[in-house]
Structures are given as structure tokens and as C-alpha cells.
Scaffold this motif. Structure first.
Motif, mmCIF file in Angstrom:
data_model
loop_
_atom_site.group_PDB
_atom_site.id
_atom_site.type_symbol
_atom_site.label_atom_id
_atom_site.label_comp_id
_atom_site.label_asym_id
_atom_site.label_seq_id
_atom_site.Cartn_x
_atom_site.Cartn_y
_atom_site.Cartn_z
ATOM 1 N N PRO A 202 0.819 -1.212 0.000
ATOM 2 C CA PRO A 202 0.000 0.000 0.000
ATOM 3 C C PRO A 202 0.855 1.266 0.000
ATOM 4 O O PRO A 202 1.992 1.261 0.451
ATOM 5 C CB PRO A 202 -0.803 -0.130 1.291
ATOM 6 N N TYR B 2 -8.359 -3.626 -2.551
ATOM 7 C CA TYR B 2 -7.624 -2.401 -2.256
ATOM 8 C C TYR B 2 -8.479 -1.188 -2.623
ATOM 9 O O TYR B 2 -9.112 -1.154 -3.677
ATOM 10 C CB TYR B 2 -6.298 -2.363 -3.016
ATOM 11 N N THR C 275 -3.634 6.516 -4.668
ATOM 12 C CA THR C 275 -3.207 5.604 -3.613
ATOM 13 C C THR C 275 -4.026 4.326 -3.683
ATOM 14 O O THR C 275 -5.189 4.323 -4.110
ATOM 15 C CB THR C 275 -3.363 6.213 -2.203
ATOM 16 N N THR D 110 -4.783 1.238 -0.912
ATOM 17 C CA THR D 110 -4.608 0.752 0.452
ATOM 18 C C THR D 110 -5.525 -0.439 0.696
ATOM 19 O O THR D 110 -6.642 -0.501 0.175
ATOM 20 C CB THR D 110 -4.913 1.852 1.483
#
Length: 214
Positions: A88, A140, A210, A212
Motif C-alpha cells: 500500500p 484495495y 493511492t 490501500t
């Protein structure tokens, strides 16, 4: 004829010796990102190789030129390969292994760096592909840092060349007003993956995204 070799730490250039007997030396140029201005990196080289520490995950370009009578000859250009991005974490726009329909420029966002843009922002057929290294298979969460003077159709998201959905971009108030907007959850396998953003509209800029673990 210039060749390039690279690993996680070093980039090495080698080239054929000039056929001209009166070549005095060689110069090496490099840009910071693909398509950027080439800047002088090394001069007065009398051998046919050059090595430096790799400067990041982005793809960038070198040029080698021979010098005769204090004047430069033709450029010979080569490019590095973009690295695999471990998540991540943040994926900077300029780390794309391939990109079309846009250009990179210094960003006005608070964190600095570069963003993708173009005449009228990113074009409606732009593509950005990133090489992602995933430590654990799973779902994610996607977020993306954008600037847009109007609501746009945004972009499609593809993982490993398969479409998984699309993201709308809402207006941030202008090209210099940046927001982190929330995206969907995507499934990634353990190991190497590709994530591609396929633009569906213009009038937006991309600074980073991003991924994560959900």
C-alpha cells in the motif's frame, strides 16, 4: 549505438566508440521525467560508459553526444524502464510505465512533484499504466488526487487489462485547486499487477493515486 542496463540501484550506459578520430570527449544528458528537458549530467568523458545511482521509479531518458572541436554532434537517446511500485501507498503520476494523451508538468499541488495535464487538461483518450507490486492478494481502496474546473466523466480503471469500473471526477474549483477524491475498491492478486487509467473526458489533471488494503 547506446545501450542501457539497470537494476534497483544503478543505471549504466555504454556506447560504441565514435568512428571519428578527432572526438575529444563525450557528454551525457538526462531529463527528470519522460519528455522533459534534457540537462547536462556529465562532461569530459573519455571512456564509452557511464554509471549513476537510479533516481526513482519513473521512466526517464538519457542522451549521449560526442564532442569534436568543442562542438557537439548528434544525440543518441535511450530510456530507462519504470520500476515496480510497492503498495500500500502512493503512486505518483509520473511513475507510469506508459502514458498517452497528456504531458507531465511541475504541479501546483502542496506536495510538489509532477502532474499529468495537457492543452485543456488530460485528453479524453489518455491512458496511464502503472506496474504495481502487491504483498498480499485482496481488495484495495483507490483514491486519486485531481484538479478539475468542472465535473467530468473521469476515467475507467483496468487491472491486468480487465475493466473493473469507472470513476467520476467532481469539480475541485479550478486547475490549481487540488482534492483527494474517493474511488472504488479493486481486487488485486499477490505479486505483479498492472493498473491502467483510461480517460473518458478532458479538463482534469492527475497528481497521484493511492491503493490501500480494505
Amino acid at each position: 549505438n547506446v545501450k542501457i542496463a539497470q537494476d534497483d540501484q544503478l543505471v549504466t550506459l555504454t556506447w560504441d566508440k565514435s568512428i571519428e578520430d578527432d572526438v575529444e570527449s563525450y557528454r551525457v544528458y538526462r531529463n527528470e521525467v519522460t519528455g522533459g528537458m534534457l540537462k547536462l549530467l556529465a562532461t569530459n568523458l573519455t571512456t564509452t560508459s557511464f554509471t549513476e545511482t537510479k533516481i526513482g521509479l519513473m521512466k526517464y531518458e538519457y542522451a549521449v553526444v560526442a564532442v569534436r572541436f568543442h562542438k557537439q554532434g548528434n544525440y543518441s537517446e535511450v530510456s530507462t524502464l519504470a520500476g515496480w511500485i510497492e503498495i500500500p501507498g502512493r503512486v505518483e503520476a509520473e511513475w507510469a510505465v506508459t502514458s498517452t494523451g497528456s504531458s507531465l508538468t511541475r504541479t501546483s499541488d502542496v506536495d510538489g512533484g509532477y502532474n499529468f495535464t495537457g492543452a485543456g487538461g488530460i485528453s479524453n483518450d489518455a491512458l496511464f499504466t502503472y506496474q504495481i507490486e502487491v504483498p498480499e492478494a485482496g481488495v484495495y481502496k483507490l483514491e486519486y488526487r485531481v484538479a478539475a474546473p468542472r465535473d467530468t466523466k473521469g476515467f475507467e480503471v483496468l487491472t491486468n487489462d480487465k475493466k473493473v469500473g469507472a470513476e467520476l471526477i467532481t469539480t475541485t474549483g479550478g486547475y490549481h485547486e487540488w482534492q483527494t477524491q474517493q474511488g472504488q475498491e479493486i481486487q488485486l492478486k499477490k505479486g505483479k499487477n498492472t493498473v491502467t487509467l483510461k480517460s473518458l473526458d478532458n479538463n482534469w489533471k492527475l497528481n497521484w493515486l493511492t491503493l490501500t488494503k480494505s
